[in-house]
Design a protein around this motif. Structure first.
Motif, mmCIF file in Angstrom:
data_model
loop_
_atom_site.group_PDB
_atom_site.id
_atom_site.type_symbol
_atom_site.label_atom_id
_atom_site.label_comp_id
_atom_site.label_asym_id
_atom_site.label_seq_id
_atom_site.Cartn_x
_atom_site.Cartn_y
_atom_site.Cartn_z
ATOM 1 N N ASN A 449 0.826 -1.207 0.000
ATOM 2 C CA ASN A 449 0.000 0.000 0.000
ATOM 3 C C ASN A 449 0.861 1.258 0.000
ATOM 4 O O ASN A 449 0.549 2.246 -0.681
ATOM 5 C CB ASN A 449 -0.918 0.006 1.220
ATOM 6 C CG ASN A 449 -2.023 -1.018 1.122
ATOM 7 O OD1 ASN A 449 -2.348 -1.506 0.028
ATOM 8 N ND2 ASN A 449 -2.613 -1.373 2.246
ATOM 9 N N GLU A 450 1.937 1.238 0.766
ATOM 10 C CA GLU A 450 2.821 2.399 0.831
ATOM 11 C C GLU A 450 3.515 2.631 -0.507
ATOM 12 O O GLU A 450 3.646 3.774 -0.968
ATOM 13 C CB GLU A 450 3.853 2.202 1.942
ATOM 14 C CG GLU A 450 4.715 3.411 2.236
ATOM 15 C CD GLU A 450 3.965 4.552 2.908
ATOM 16 O OE1 GLU A 450 4.508 5.675 2.943
ATOM 17 O OE2 GLU A 450 2.831 4.322 3.388
ATOM 18 N N LEU A 451 3.937 1.575 -1.149
ATOM 19 C CA LEU A 451 4.575 1.699 -2.456
ATOM 20 C C LEU A 451 3.570 2.111 -3.526
ATOM 21 O O LEU A 451 3.866 2.937 -4.401
ATOM 22 C CB LEU A 451 5.241 0.377 -2.841
ATOM 23 C CG LEU A 451 6.428 -0.063 -1.971
ATOM 24 C CD1 LEU A 451 6.814 -1.499 -2.297
ATOM 25 C CD2 LEU A 451 7.611 0.866 -2.161
ATOM 26 N N ALA A 452 2.373 1.557 -3.449
ATOM 27 C CA ALA A 452 1.354 1.828 -4.467
ATOM 28 C C ALA A 452 0.918 3.287 -4.476
ATOM 29 O O ALA A 452 0.381 3.758 -5.485
ATOM 30 C CB ALA A 452 0.139 0.930 -4.240
ATOM 31 N N ALA A 453 1.167 4.008 -3.386
ATOM 32 C CA ALA A 453 0.756 5.416 -3.324
ATOM 33 C C ALA A 453 1.473 6.264 -4.370
ATOM 34 O O ALA A 453 1.007 7.363 -4.698
ATOM 35 C CB ALA A 453 1.028 5.969 -1.922
ATOM 36 N N CYS A 465 9.310 -1.634 -8.377
ATOM 37 C CA CYS A 465 8.240 -2.271 -7.600
ATOM 38 C C CYS A 465 7.872 -3.645 -8.163
ATOM 39 O O CYS A 465 7.586 -4.576 -7.399
ATOM 40 C CB CYS A 465 7.012 -1.364 -7.558
ATOM 41 S SG CYS A 465 7.243 0.108 -6.524
ATOM 42 N N ARG A 466 7.897 -3.774 -9.492
ATOM 43 C CA ARG A 466 7.626 -5.089 -10.070
ATOM 44 C C ARG A 466 8.709 -6.097 -9.677
ATOM 45 O O ARG A 466 8.419 -7.254 -9.357
ATOM 46 C CB ARG A 466 7.512 -4.977 -11.595
ATOM 47 C CG ARG A 466 6.192 -4.383 -12.058
ATOM 48 C CD ARG A 466 5.937 -4.672 -13.529
ATOM 49 N NE ARG A 466 6.808 -3.890 -14.398
ATOM 50 C CZ ARG A 466 6.532 -2.658 -14.829
ATOM 51 N NH1 ARG A 466 5.397 -2.065 -14.446
ATOM 52 N NH2 ARG A 466 7.353 -2.025 -15.633
ATOM 53 N N ALA A 467 9.952 -5.637 -9.687
ATOM 54 C CA ALA A 467 11.050 -6.517 -9.273
ATOM 55 C C ALA A 467 10.934 -6.875 -7.796
ATOM 56 O O ALA A 467 11.221 -8.012 -7.399
ATOM 57 C CB ALA A 467 12.393 -5.850 -9.562
ATOM 58 N N SER A 500 9.086 6.189 -3.137
ATOM 59 C CA SER A 500 7.663 6.502 -3.034
ATOM 60 C C SER A 500 7.439 7.830 -2.306
ATOM 61 O O SER A 500 6.627 8.659 -2.731
ATOM 62 C CB SER A 500 6.936 5.367 -2.297
ATOM 63 O OG SER A 500 5.576 5.685 -2.089
ATOM 64 N N LEU A 501 8.183 8.032 -1.235
ATOM 65 C CA LEU A 501 8.056 9.282 -0.481
ATOM 66 C C LEU A 501 8.566 10.474 -1.288
ATOM 67 O O LEU A 501 7.938 11.538 -1.312
ATOM 68 C CB LEU A 501 8.825 9.171 0.834
ATOM 69 C CG LEU A 501 8.222 8.218 1.874
ATOM 70 C CD1 LEU A 501 9.231 7.898 2.961
ATOM 71 C CD2 LEU A 501 6.958 8.828 2.483
ATOM 72 N N MET A 502 9.693 10.308 -1.950
ATOM 73 C CA MET A 502 10.238 11.408 -2.744
ATOM 74 C C MET A 502 9.300 11.791 -3.877
ATOM 75 O O MET A 502 9.096 12.980 -4.169
ATOM 76 C CB MET A 502 11.615 11.010 -3.293
ATOM 77 C CG MET A 502 12.689 10.800 -2.238
ATOM 78 S SD MET A 502 13.196 12.320 -1.395
ATOM 79 C CE MET A 502 14.211 13.084 -2.668
ATOM 80 N N LEU A 503 8.714 10.800 -4.538
ATOM 81 C CA LEU A 503 7.807 11.095 -5.649
ATOM 82 C C LEU A 503 6.569 11.838 -5.175
ATOM 83 O O LEU A 503 6.020 12.681 -5.896
ATOM 84 C CB LEU A 503 7.408 9.794 -6.348
ATOM 85 C CG LEU A 503 8.488 9.150 -7.218
ATOM 86 C CD1 LEU A 503 8.108 7.734 -7.599
ATOM 87 C CD2 LEU A 503 8.747 10.001 -8.471
ATOM 88 N N ARG A 504 6.126 11.541 -3.973
ATOM 89 C CA ARG A 504 4.910 12.192 -3.463
ATOM 90 C C ARG A 504 5.181 13.528 -2.785
ATOM 91 O O ARG A 504 4.322 14.406 -2.801
ATOM 92 C CB ARG A 504 4.221 11.259 -2.465
ATOM 93 C CG ARG A 504 3.530 10.067 -3.101
ATOM 94 C CD ARG A 504 2.892 9.184 -2.057
ATOM 95 N NE ARG A 504 3.851 8.316 -1.389
ATOM 96 C CZ ARG A 504 3.713 7.849 -0.154
ATOM 97 N NH1 ARG A 504 2.673 8.209 0.563
ATOM 98 N NH2 ARG A 504 4.613 7.033 0.357
#
Length: 548
Positions: A449-453, A465-467, A500-504
């Motif tokens: 869920n955290e990655l999917a954000a 993420c797929r890897a 994930s955090l940097m992108l958001r």
């Protein structure tokens, strides 16, 4: 005749005083995001203190190391450690601002986030005193489950009063807590502990044995593990017995450590020392587990803080020093190094504060509790692992000046390996990650869920993420191979969470640079290898506004 051969020129002005809170946009934004209703006055005042008089005190506390006095001049055993007054100055300021207890006394959500920010600020001023502060913070929930017998200790452990004198805890208005788990023969394998606990009635025991690492031995009480009749058990061990006599805690010597000089770490023996049982006999590891988890949170906060302080020193130097006809920071290669260091520091701060937010939300949200459980081990491994190389790169930005003790960089470099060792080395953290992923409900889902954000925000992130999904499947199918590959999996999880955090949350250039260099293979094995087309100046100025 004049003996003056030169004039002093091209020297960098003093950085301090610097308001560590105001000068750190990443930290301020994280607190605003995760603790939107929190009052910021304590952080505002503490940021000024940490970047001023407490940083000065930090130099003194490390220059004049603690000294062990086993006996007084008459031959009486006293087992006291003497500190420079600067140590007590640092401890007093930290306790008064709630570095050790804000999370437990704050009535609104976000208390853990504010306390994490306080710890992050304090660590930049002086890291050694963070040890007793962290252990006090982490020991409080264990005391909360201890019942009426330890309630007086709990009341004093959350107090905003610091009393550093060596006298019975219950004669004080405020106390600090230490911890003793490690023994010579076992190290991280605490189930091999040999210290024995004999019941003397009503929850009280006598402990006989030793501890190989016993940090901050002048704390007022300690959480320790010992073997009772039913197995390994957790105890509260006060420095003074309930009858007012000194407890039988014998300090054998202080550790001669690589760094962390302001803090005393010791070897001790217990000679029928009086202690109170916390939790059931045989449940020692389970009882102390929450303390261990919280100290690991502070390990990642401390390492992120060290990298932040090193980055600030490097940027400040580059803005004032001239080399080869230009200000150092105007050279494009130096800008690449500084921007890369800023990227590294931001990603670690983002992850550390995100874990603090998950810890804060855990009592109210099972998903956040699961995330906190696994992300603590992930962050403890990766953030602490990255500190030495990051601090060293910042030293290089200062050249020889970064290797001289008048600068804080040598102290930061000596400090930088500690958090990767304390509270379980890298392999321990990676095995803990595997244990959480394969045995505990909700952990994999929380990570997903955290990655999917941030799904769809960057092609390198989506590939990563797929890897990761494939690695998680492989870990379930082949546990033996999963252990051999645990470091790779943990590192990839850490980078995925940071991305994930940097992108958001980060600006577009920083997020793009992080994904391309940390995930997409466009970076190098050293700092300063950034793709073209990025605004390095903006990345540097975002890390430390030019007013600083």
């Amino acid at each position: 005749m004049s003996f003056v051969t030169h004039e002093v020129s091209n020297q960098v002005p003093e950085l301090l005083p610097l308001d560590f809170w105001l000068a750190d946009p990443v930290l301020r934004e994280a607190v605003a995001r995760y603790a939107p209703t929190a009052k910021l006055d304590v952080l505002q005042s503490y940021g000024k203190l940490c970047g001023g008089e407490l940083s000065e005190a930090g130099f003194l506390a490390n220059r004049y190391k603690p000294v062990l006095r086993t006996h007084d001049r008459f031959g009486h055993r006293i087992d006291q450690v003497e500190f420079h007054p600067a140590y007590h100055q640092l401890m007093r300021a930290a306790v008064e601002h709630g570095v050790h207890s804000h999370a437990w006394i704050s009535p609104e959500p976000g208390g853990h986030v504010v306390r994490a920010a306080l710890s992050y600020l304090h660590h930049q001023a002086e890291a050694g005193t963070s040890c007793p502060l962290t252990m006090t913070f982490a020991g409080i929930p264990v005391l909360r489950a201890g019942g009426a017998a330890v309630a007086p200790f709990l009341e004093r452990a959350v107090s905003l009063k610091y009393e550093g004198e060596d006298r019975p805890a219950l004669e004080k208005t405020g106390i600090t807590l230490g911890m003793g788990m490690t023994e010579k023969q076992g190290g991280s394998d605490v189930r091999a502990n040999s210290t024995r606990a004999e019941s003397i009635g009503e929850g009280w025991y006598e402990l006989t044995g030793h501890k190989w690492f016993f940090s901050a031995p002048m704390c007022d009480a300690f959480l320790v593990l010992a073997q009772a009749e039913a197995g390994l058990t957790c105890f509260l061990l006060p420095r003074w017995r309930p009858n007012g006599a000194r407890n039988a805690i014998r300090i054998q010597r202080l550790k001669d450590k690589l760094g962390n000089w302001a803090n005393a770490s010791s070897e001790v023996e217990f000679a029928a020392a009086t202690a109170y049982r916390l939790g059931d006999e045989g449940r020692g590891v389970g009882t102390i587990l929450e303390m261990v988890s919280l100290t690991r949170l502070d390990c990642m906060l401390g390492s992120a803080a060290e990298m932040r302080r090193a980055l600030v020193e490097a940027i400040h130097h580059s803005r004032h020093r001239r080399a080869f006809g230009h200000v150092l920071g105007d050279h494009s290669l130096m800008r690449s190094v500084l921007a890369d260091l800023a990227l590294e520091s931001e990603a670690h701060t983002q992850l550390a504060m995100r874990v603090a937010a998950a810890v804060d939300a855990a009592p109210r949200d099972a998903g956040q509790a699961a995330l906190a459980r696994v992300a603590t081990a992930i962050g403890k491994y990766w953030i602490c692992k990255r500190a030495p190389v990051t601090v060293n790169e910042a030293q290089e930005c200062l050249g020889g000046a970064g290797y001289v003790e008048e600068s804080i960089l040598p102290r930061l470099f000596r400090e930088s390996p500690l958090n990767s060792i304390w509270e379980g080395c890298g392999n321990i953290q990676c095995l803990d990650v595997l244990r959480a992923l394969t045995r505990e409900a909700g952990v994999v889902e929380a990570l997903q869920n955290e990655l999917a954000a941030a799904a769809g925000e960057h092609p390198a992130f989506d590939l990563h993420c797929r890897a990761l999904g494939q690695q998680l499947d492989e870990a379930k199918r082949d546990p033996e191979q999963a252990q051999a590959s645990a470091r790779r999996l943990t590192e990839h999880l850490a980078l995925g969470l940071q991305a994930s955090l940097m992108l958001r949350l980060a600006d577009r250039d920083s997020a793009d640079a992080f994904c391309r260099t940390r995930l997409g293979g466009e970076g190098g094995r050293s700092f300063g290898v950034l793709p073209n087309g990025l605004s390095r100046e903006r990345m540097i100025d975002s890390a430390l506004p030019d007013f600083a």
